[in-house]
Write a protein that holds these residues in place. Structure first.
Motif, short mmCIF file in Angstrom:
data_model
loop_
_atom_site.label_atom_id
_atom_site.label_comp_id
_atom_site.label_asym_id
_atom_site.label_seq_id
_atom_site.Cartn_x
_atom_site.Cartn_y
_atom_site.Cartn_z
N ILE A 81 0.82 -1.21 0.00
CA ILE A 81 0.00 0.00 0.00
C ILE A 81 0.86 1.26 0.00
O ILE A 81 0.52 2.25 -0.60
CB ILE A 81 -0.98 -0.01 1.20
CG1 ILE A 81 -2.00 -1.12 0.99
CG2 ILE A 81 -1.66 1.33 1.36
CD1 ILE A 81 -2.97 -1.30 2.11
N GLU A 82 2.00 1.18 0.66
CA GLU A 82 2.92 2.32 0.67
C GLU A 82 4.34 1.78 0.58
O GLU A 82 4.57 0.60 0.78
CB GLU A 82 2.74 3.14 1.95
CG GLU A 82 2.94 2.32 3.21
CD GLU A 82 2.57 3.08 4.47
OE1 GLU A 82 2.29 4.28 4.40
OE2 GLU A 82 2.58 2.46 5.53
N ALA A 83 5.26 2.65 0.27
CA ALA A 83 6.65 2.23 0.15
C ALA A 83 7.24 1.99 1.54
O ALA A 83 8.05 2.75 2.03
CB ALA A 83 7.44 3.28 -0.62
N ASP A 84 6.78 0.91 2.17
CA ASP A 84 7.23 0.52 3.51
C ASP A 84 8.48 -0.34 3.34
O ASP A 84 8.40 -1.50 2.92
CB ASP A 84 6.11 -0.26 4.19
CG ASP A 84 6.47 -0.77 5.57
OD1 ASP A 84 7.67 -0.89 5.89
OD2 ASP A 84 5.54 -1.08 6.34
N LEU A 85 9.64 0.25 3.63
CA LEU A 85 10.91 -0.42 3.38
C LEU A 85 11.01 -1.78 4.09
O LEU A 85 11.47 -2.76 3.49
CB LEU A 85 12.07 0.48 3.81
CG LEU A 85 13.45 0.04 3.35
CD1 LEU A 85 13.51 -0.09 1.84
CD2 LEU A 85 14.50 1.00 3.83
N LYS A 86 10.54 -1.86 5.33
CA LYS A 86 10.61 -3.12 6.07
C LYS A 86 9.79 -4.20 5.38
O LYS A 86 10.26 -5.32 5.17
CB LYS A 86 10.12 -2.91 7.51
CG LYS A 86 10.23 -4.15 8.36
CD LYS A 86 9.78 -3.90 9.78
CE LYS A 86 9.85 -5.17 10.60
NZ LYS A 86 9.32 -5.00 11.94
N LYS A 87 8.56 -3.86 5.00
CA LYS A 87 7.67 -4.82 4.33
C LYS A 87 8.26 -5.22 2.97
O LYS A 87 8.23 -6.38 2.58
CB LYS A 87 6.29 -4.20 4.17
CG LYS A 87 5.23 -5.20 3.77
CD LYS A 87 3.86 -4.59 3.80
CE LYS A 87 3.36 -4.58 5.22
NZ LYS A 87 1.94 -4.28 5.33
N MET A 88 8.82 -4.24 2.27
CA MET A 88 9.40 -4.52 0.96
C MET A 88 10.62 -5.45 1.07
O MET A 88 10.79 -6.34 0.25
CB MET A 88 9.75 -3.21 0.25
CG MET A 88 8.50 -2.42 -0.14
SD MET A 88 8.87 -0.76 -0.72
CE MET A 88 9.36 -1.11 -2.39
N MET A 89 11.43 -5.24 2.10
CA MET A 89 12.61 -6.10 2.29
C MET A 89 12.18 -7.53 2.64
O MET A 89 12.80 -8.49 2.18
CB MET A 89 13.52 -5.54 3.39
CG MET A 89 14.29 -4.29 2.96
SD MET A 89 15.17 -4.46 1.39
CE MET A 89 16.31 -5.77 1.76
N LEU A 90 11.12 -7.67 3.43
CA LEU A 90 10.60 -9.01 3.73
C LEU A 90 10.15 -9.71 2.45
O LEU A 90 10.41 -10.90 2.24
CB LEU A 90 9.44 -8.93 4.73
CG LEU A 90 9.81 -8.55 6.17
CD1 LEU A 90 8.55 -8.30 6.99
CD2 LEU A 90 10.66 -9.64 6.80
N GLY A 91 9.48 -8.97 1.59
CA GLY A 91 9.03 -9.52 0.31
C GLY A 91 10.20 -9.91 -0.57
O GLY A 91 10.21 -10.98 -1.20
N LYS A 92 11.22 -9.06 -0.60
CA LYS A 92 12.41 -9.33 -1.41
C LYS A 92 13.14 -10.58 -0.90
O LYS A 92 13.55 -11.44 -1.68
CB LYS A 92 13.33 -8.11 -1.37
CG LYS A 92 14.37 -8.09 -2.42
CD LYS A 92 13.72 -7.83 -3.77
CE LYS A 92 14.76 -7.44 -4.80
NZ LYS A 92 14.21 -7.50 -6.13
N ARG A 93 13.27 -10.68 0.43
CA ARG A 93 13.94 -11.85 1.02
C ARG A 93 13.17 -13.14 0.75
O ARG A 93 13.76 -14.21 0.61
CB ARG A 93 14.11 -11.66 2.53
CG ARG A 93 15.36 -10.88 2.85
CD ARG A 93 15.69 -10.93 4.34
NE ARG A 93 16.14 -9.62 4.75
CZ ARG A 93 15.52 -8.81 5.58
NH1 ARG A 93 14.41 -9.19 6.17
NH2 ARG A 93 16.00 -7.63 5.87
#
Length: 120
Positions: A81-93
């Motif tokens: 929903i937003e550029a949430d770096l923590k959430k995005m890093m979890l997705g990337k990992r």
């Protein structure tokens, strides 16, 4: 035509996404839960997968797909929903290739997926 799966708990998001992406030339499959998404991917792997970060078990879906035969070939978009770096890093990992910001519309989906439906 290439298969694309939308894994999102929202009927509206899935229906709108399916309509737009079908017009772009994709065969679109919907999944309303993580279990449904994993099961459908086991039956027939899509070329592209859009997983909503808010879907319960979203990271499990990504990891499960990556563990399937040819699962590394699926291009996975983690939808936030937003550029949430923590959430995005979890997705990337977990194995996501890219990100989509919600709410998405025709313009966003066309710019991201427009040339991909026919590219083999």
């Amino acid at each position: 035509m290439q298969r694309l799966m939308i894994a999102d708990a929202s009927d509206v998001v899935r229906k709108v996404g399916k309509r737009i992406l079908s017009e772009l030339g994709f065969v679109v499959v919907e999944a309303e839960s993580a279990r449904d998404a994993i099961s459908r991917c086991q039956a027939e792997l899509p070329a592209f997968l859009i997983v909503d970060a808010a879907l319960e078990g979203a990271l499990d879906v990504i990891q499960a797909v990556r563990g399937l035969p040819n699962g590394k070939d699926v291009r996975i978009f983690y939808c936030v929903i937003e550029a949430d770096l923590k959430k995005m890093m979890l997705g990337k990992r977990a194995g996501a290739n890219d990100f989509l910001l919600k709410p998405f519309d025709r313009k966003i989906l066309t710019s991201v997926f427009g040339g991909l439906a026919v590219a083999a």
